[in-house]
Design an enzyme around this catalytic site. Structure first.
Site, PDB file in Angstrom:
ATOM      1  N   ASP A 139      99.281  30.006  26.945  1.00 47.66           N
ATOM      2  CA  ASP A 139      98.983  29.893  28.365  1.00 47.66           C
ATOM      3  C   ASP A 139      98.533  28.445  28.606  1.00 47.66           C
ATOM      4  O   ASP A 139      98.241  27.710  27.644  1.00 47.66           O
ATOM      5  CB  ASP A 139      97.851  30.901  28.666  1.00 47.66           C
ATOM      6  CG  ASP A 139      97.238  30.682  30.004  1.00 47.66           C
ATOM      7  OD1 ASP A 139      97.975  30.680  30.993  1.00 47.66           O
ATOM      8  OD2 ASP A 139      95.994  30.515  30.074  1.00 47.66           O
ATOM      9  N   ASP A 170      96.397  27.051  31.897  1.00 42.66           N
ATOM     10  CA  ASP A 170      95.092  26.876  32.546  1.00 42.66           C
ATOM     11  C   ASP A 170      93.996  27.632  31.817  1.00 42.66           C
ATOM     12  O   ASP A 170      94.104  28.841  31.584  1.00 42.66           O
ATOM     13  CB  ASP A 170      95.161  27.364  34.000  1.00 42.66           C
ATOM     14  CG  ASP A 170      96.062  26.485  34.839  1.00 42.66           C
ATOM     15  OD1 ASP A 170      95.834  25.269  34.858  1.00 42.66           O
ATOM     16  OD2 ASP A 170      96.999  27.010  35.454  1.00 42.66           O
TER      17      ASP A 170
HETATM   18  P1  TMP Z   1      97.570  30.213  33.800  1.00 40.60           P
HETATM   19  O1  TMP Z   1      98.518  31.358  33.640  1.00 40.60           O
HETATM   20  O2  TMP Z   1      98.174  28.893  33.356  1.00 40.60           O
HETATM   21  O3  TMP Z   1      96.236  30.450  33.202  1.00 40.60           O
HETATM   22  O4  TMP Z   1      97.327  29.997  35.408  1.00 40.60           O
HETATM   23  C1  TMP Z   1      96.738  30.936  36.226  1.00 40.60           C
HETATM   24  C2  TMP Z   1      95.397  30.532  36.770  1.00 40.60           C
HETATM   25  O5  TMP Z   1      95.531  29.861  38.016  1.00 40.60           O
HETATM   26  C3  TMP Z   1      94.571  31.774  37.056  1.00 40.60           C
HETATM   27  O6  TMP Z   1      93.416  31.808  36.243  1.00 40.60           O
HETATM   28  C4  TMP Z   1      94.168  31.641  38.498  1.00 40.60           C
HETATM   29  C5  TMP Z   1      94.436  30.211  38.849  1.00 40.60           C
HETATM   30  N1  TMP Z   1      94.769  29.972  40.270  1.00 40.60           N
HETATM   31  C6  TMP Z   1      94.016  29.020  40.951  1.00 40.60           C
HETATM   32  O7  TMP Z   1      93.096  28.422  40.378  1.00 40.60           O
HETATM   33  N2  TMP Z   1      94.293  28.758  42.275  1.00 40.60           N
HETATM   34  C7  TMP Z   1      95.306  29.394  42.948  1.00 40.60           C
HETATM   35  O8  TMP Z   1      95.547  29.118  44.141  1.00 40.60           O
HETATM   36  C8  TMP Z   1      96.067  30.380  42.226  1.00 40.60           C
HETATM   37  C9  TMP Z   1      97.168  31.105  42.932  1.00 40.60           C
HETATM   38  C10 TMP Z   1      95.762  30.620  40.899  1.00 40.60           C
HETATM   39 MG    MG Z   2      94.830  30.892  31.867  1.00 46.41          MG
END
Ligand code: TMP
Ligand code: MG
Length: 295
Positions: free
Chosen positions: A44, A46
């Protein structure tokens, strides 16, 4: 103490939790015996490859990098923050099932992407937005990316974030090596370079299984790599390897960043190794070192 722990002393860090360390030992040994040309890494982005916090301050997700940049109007920023405050607590609420959370996640992503599209973001502004942001990859990321590249181990970054932004974060650090492939939400720009939509099927935190199955071509190319090292920070990340062909061994490492006490049991039940508030790549790096070393 098991012999593999002597070879991977990082596993004795106070932040490392395993429900079944014998099982971890067994998986590690099996992967090592198969050889590194049978290994692929799926991670993953974030809060897994990037830090959750630094000096007590939350680090941005790929969405947050845009949300708090100059590319978004003040009202747009306030609305995106509102969405985050509404839906993030649902994402990490351990009292609700994934099924219960699903419609809320679709709502969050759909509303956030619609707001971003309203902002008329230009492609040529993304580089500066990332440069000016507080984006931070986890400590030890250089070793992680270089090690995989040197050993020609494919790295799939599977993210519900924004593909254009996460690529830019890694490129600006100089580590977007050719062994990296990304599944994510990519921006669709019109002919004048203005954001008009997002491409393909939406990926949110809890539909990575569907995303994996849609990208069967990638897993077909890697069909001789039956062993997987999976890195995630959400329970939704556990399905990222669902498209892998003839899976033999999978070692799942989960970063438990937030709501630690509430989440611990479910993380221990689903991830083989749980890293509690660990802002480093030390454990994945040590495991890769063990798997790729001669003895
Ligand atoms: P990931 O799959 O790379 O972890 O990304 C998803 C993350 O993005 C999740 O933890 C929620 C975050 N997110 C935001 O911070 N702001 C937003 O507007 C959206 C739609 C998701
Ligand atoms: Mg994540």
């Amino acid at each position: 103490m098991f012999s593999y722990i002597q070879q991977i002393p990082e596993l004795t860090k106070a932040t490392v939790w395993m429900k079944d360390s014998k099982r971890v030992e067994h998986i590690l040994k099996s992967i090592k015996e198969s050889g590194i040309n049978t290994l692929q890494v799926i991670s993953d982005f974030d809060m897994t490859l990037t830090r959750f916090a630094h000096n007590g301050k939350r680090c941005p997700t790929s969405h947050n990098i845009l949300d708090s940049s100059k590319l978004i109007s003040e009202t747009g920023q306030a609305e995106l923050k509102n969405l985050l405050n509404t839906y993030y607590p649902i994402e990490v609420d351990s009292t609700r099932s994934i099924e219960e959370k699903l419609p809320f996640m679709v709502e969050w992503w759909t509303k956030a992407h619609a707001l971003l599209i309203e902002q008329k973001i230009r492609k040529d502004q993304l580089t500066a937005a990332v440069k000016e942001s507080d984006a931070m990859l986890r400590e030890g990321f250089q070793l992680f990316f270089d090690h995989l590249h040197q050993h020609s181990i494919p790295l799939l970054i599977f993210s519900a974030g924004i593909g254009d932004i996460l690529e830019e974060v890694i490129r600006q650090e100089g580590f977007f090596h050719p062994n990296i492939k990304v599944f994510s939400n990519y921006m669709d720009f019109d002919e004048s370079g203005v954001l008009q939509d997002f491409k393909g099927e939406l990926i949110h935190v809890y539909n990575k299984r569907e995303g994996a199955l849609l990208n069967s071509g990638h897993f077909q190319e890697l069909k001789s790599r039956h062993n997987v090292l999976l890195l995630g920070d959400s329970l939704g990340d556990l399905t990222m390897a669902d498209g892998v062909q003839d899976l033999q061994n999978i070692l799942k490492i989960g970063y438990l960043n937030d709501k630690v006490e509430e989440g611990k049991q479910s993380y221990l039940d689903s991830y083989d190794i749980v890293l509690e508030r660990d802002e480093t790549m030390d454990v994945p790096n040590a495991i890769l070192q063990y798997l790729t070393s001669a003895q």
